[in-house]
Motif scaffolding. Structure first.
Motif, PDB file in Angstrom:
ATOM      1  N   GLU A  30       0.863  -1.190   0.000  1.00 53.78           N
ATOM      2  CA  GLU A  30       0.000   0.000   0.000  1.00 53.78           C
ATOM      3  C   GLU A  30       0.898   1.240   0.000  1.00 53.78           C
ATOM      4  OE1 GLU A  30      -3.616  -1.513   2.852  1.00 53.78           O
ATOM      5  OE2 GLU A  30      -1.862  -0.701   3.839  1.00 53.78           O
ATOM      6  N   ASP A  31       0.276   2.440  -0.052  1.00 51.05           N
ATOM      7  CA  ASP A  31       1.059   3.654   0.182  1.00 51.05           C
ATOM      8  C   ASP A  31       1.583   3.593   1.616  1.00 51.05           C
ATOM      9  OD1 ASP A  31       0.567   4.638  -2.303  1.00 51.05           O
ATOM     10  OD2 ASP A  31      -1.000   6.071  -1.700  1.00 51.05           O
ATOM     11  N   VAL A  32       2.870   3.843   1.749  1.00 46.31           N
ATOM     12  CA  VAL A  32       3.484   3.782   3.082  1.00 46.31           C
ATOM     13  C   VAL A  32       4.284   5.057   3.315  1.00 46.31           C
ATOM     14  CG1 VAL A  32       5.341   2.656   4.413  1.00 46.31           C
ATOM     15  CG2 VAL A  32       3.599   1.259   3.276  1.00 46.31           C
ATOM     16  N   VAL A  33       4.229   5.554   4.545  1.00 43.89           N
ATOM     17  CA  VAL A  33       5.108   6.669   4.924  1.00 43.89           C
ATOM     18  C   VAL A  33       5.866   6.261   6.177  1.00 43.89           C
ATOM     19  CG1 VAL A  33       5.184   9.019   5.856  1.00 43.89           C
ATOM     20  CG2 VAL A  33       3.682   8.490   3.925  1.00 43.89           C
ATOM     21  N   GLU A  34       7.164   6.439   6.127  1.00 45.71           N
ATOM     22  CA  GLU A  34       7.962   6.241   7.343  1.00 45.71           C
ATOM     23  C   GLU A  34       8.395   7.609   7.838  1.00 45.71           C
ATOM     24  OE1 GLU A  34       9.988   1.931   6.321  1.00 45.71           O
ATOM     25  OE2 GLU A  34      11.285   3.626   6.814  1.00 45.71           O
ATOM     26  N   LEU A  35       8.172   7.858   9.118  1.00 48.34           N
ATOM     27  CA  LEU A  35       8.637   9.104   9.739  1.00 48.34           C
ATOM     28  C   LEU A  35       9.783   8.748  10.661  1.00 48.34           C
ATOM     29  CD1 LEU A  35       5.155  10.610  10.701  1.00 48.34           C
ATOM     30  CD2 LEU A  35       6.648  11.338   8.819  1.00 48.34           C
ATOM     31  N   HIS A  36      10.977   9.212  10.318  1.00 47.24           N
ATOM     32  CA  HIS A  36      12.141   8.962  11.171  1.00 47.24           C
ATOM     33  C   HIS A  36      12.262  10.171  12.090  1.00 47.24           C
ATOM     34  CE1 HIS A  36      13.957   5.688   8.499  1.00 47.24           C
ATOM     35  NE2 HIS A  36      12.780   6.007   8.000  1.00 47.24           N
TER      36      HIS A  36
END
Ligand SMILES: Nc1nc2c(ncn2[C@@H]2O[C@H](COP(=O)(O)OP(=O)(O)OP(=O)(O)O)[C@@H](O)[C@H]2O)c(=O)[nH]1
Length: 453
Positions: free
Chosen positions: A78-84
């Motif tokens: 799916e659309d994924v966002v990782e926030l570091h």
């Protein structure tokens, strides 16, 4: 594929750290990133430094790296966002509670990211299980086993076998549906040698001494013997730490006490148990029952016998000695005893090793540890062949074999029954990889994961 609600969770471990990773997955991930940053200029697979703000009061939450992935090229598909983000408590809680206020998102359940990856065809069930094992791996050997499974070692094997069965099934069904067509004679008969070969391959794969399960769960070594034999002291000496209570009062250990060690990269679990004797009180008897139960399940038993009491050994202790046990003459500082004496007195018993130790002077402890390591590593060592790691796999393979064996009996009698057996056998293999409908299994498998995975 129907779009599911977007989920989020802290995907890195709990506690203070330099960096923490919060992951979002689902159709509203990118929108949620825009809400947090006020920006639209993110590019897939490019990390962008940005400020995260609470959209309600524009308060500053953190400087972060945002890393978006466009579906289907992401872990979940799916659309994924990782926030570091920075890994302090106030920062992670601030970002998580801001995401919590966004009505298009919800907190992920344990294992939900991986479950979505499975449902979107990014991995099969054995690979998902391998990923979970990798996250929980405590030793180098466990890591290697998990990586092999995650890379598809079991999937390739089971899918290859399943494809062979599906191809045989296609021929059998054609024979049933079009008996008058110009098909080769005796399709079921022709399938028989192939089924037999497959059956023997499956049995060879199963006949692995449960090493995959031992490697995954730890090789269990139970310390047994009479009260006051020095079992707890031995466990502490082996573990080099005071894990078990030592006392001169007989019957101190009531319940099993465990300690996990890494021996040469392999996981080993030592279990100290209640001393075994006749005429014990009620609580002690329960402890003895548990000790005997552990002894039955153990991969190896260390049977402790006090050197200074030799040759006095209770019948209960002698009965525990078999070819899965080491005899340990304990408290050797109190009496000098030659290990060979054991075989002289009890020639019919065949323990793997007989050693002497003293938990006070440390005599023989490192030698015993070395022998235990050699024995346990030999039982768990894996070669290039794929190795099964779960009871779930074993049960499905055994069921598959029983269908194939039934095929052997029914093939000449009834083609329809024979085809049904092949179909069921293929289903068993499909249930391991998740290719067939395994809805009822999924909750069990993925609940084993932690949140954020
Ligand atoms: N001299 C000497 N004493 C030991 C040694 N090992 C244990 N002891 C003593 O023997 C007594 C019993 O030791 P434990 O380790 O508690 O024995 P255990 O077999 O776990 O006893 P239970 O829990 O009652 O079954 C304690 O007083 C220990 O200090 C040893 O190697 N040398």
């Amino acid at each position: 594929m129907t779009a599911q609600k977007t989920i989020y969770a802290l995907s890195s471990g709990a506690g203070t750290a330099g960096v923490a990773v919060i992951r979002l997955s689902g159709p509203d991930s990118f929108e949620a990133l825009t809400t947090l940053t006020g920006r639209h200029d993110f590019e897939p697979r490019v990390a962008t430094l940005c400020k995260l703000k609470d959209p309600d009061d524009r308060s500053h939450l953190d400087h972060a790296l945002a890393l978006p992935f466009k579906e289907p090229y992401s872990f979940t598909g799916e659309d994924v966002v990782e926030l570091h983000i920075h890994g302090g408590r106030a920062v992670t809680e601030g970002v998580l509670s801001t995401l919590h206020k966004n009505k298009s998102l919800r907190m992920a359940e344990p294992g939900e990211f991986t479950r979505r990856a499975f449902e979107n065809g990014k991995m099969d069930l054995t690979e998902a299980e391998g990923l979970n094992d990798l996250i929980h791996a405590q030793t180098a050997a466990q890591r290697q086993l998990a990586l092999r499974q995650m890379d598809g070692a079991l999937r390739h094997l089971y899918e290859g076998w399943r494809r062979d069965l599906v191809s045989l099934l296609a021929h059998l069904e054609a024979d049933i549906d079009f008996p008058d067509e110009d098909l080769p004679e005796g399709v079921a008969e022709a399938a028989r040698p192939k089924i037999r070969t497959l059956c023997s391959d499956l049995k060879g794969h199963l006949d692995d001494n449960n090493k995959g399960q031992a490697l995954r769960n730890g090789f269990t070594i139970v310390i047994l013997g009479a009260p006051n034999a020095g079992k707890s002291s031995l466990m502490n000496a082996l573990a080099q730490s005071d894990v078990a209570i030592v006392s001169d009062e007989a019957g101190t250990t009531r319940d099993a006490i465990e300690v996990n060690l890494d021996l040469g990269g392999y996981p080993v679990r030592f279990i100290d148990t209640a001393g075994i004797r006749e005429n014990a009180g009620k609580v002690e008897s329960e402890g003895i029952k548990r000790a005997l139960n552990k002894a039955e399940q153990a991969h190896l038993k260390l049977i402790t016998i006090r050197a200074d009491e030799w040759p006095d050994v209770s019948r209960e202790t002698l009965e525990l000695i078999d070819d899965r046990s080491f005899v340990v003459f304990s408290q050797s500082d109190k009496a000098d005893l030659d290990p060979a004496m054991f075989h002289v007195k009890h020639p019919s018993l065949r323990p793997v090793e007989v050693t002497t130790t003293s938990s006070v002077t440390q005599q023989g402890i490192s030698d015993l540890l070395e022998k235990v390591e050699r024995y346990s590593v030999a039982q768990m060592e894996i070669n290039e062949a794929p190795i099964l790691t779960r009871m779930r796999h074993r049960t499905a393979l055994e069921e598959c074999i029983s269908h194939l064996e039934r095929f052997d009996q029914s093939a000449t009698l009834d083609a329809v029954l024979a085809a049904e057996d092949v179909r069921m056998a293929a289903r068993c293999l499909g249930s391991i990889t998740g290719l067939i409908d395994v809805e009822e299994l999924l909750d069990v498998i993925f609940s084993d994961f932690c949140i954020g995975k």
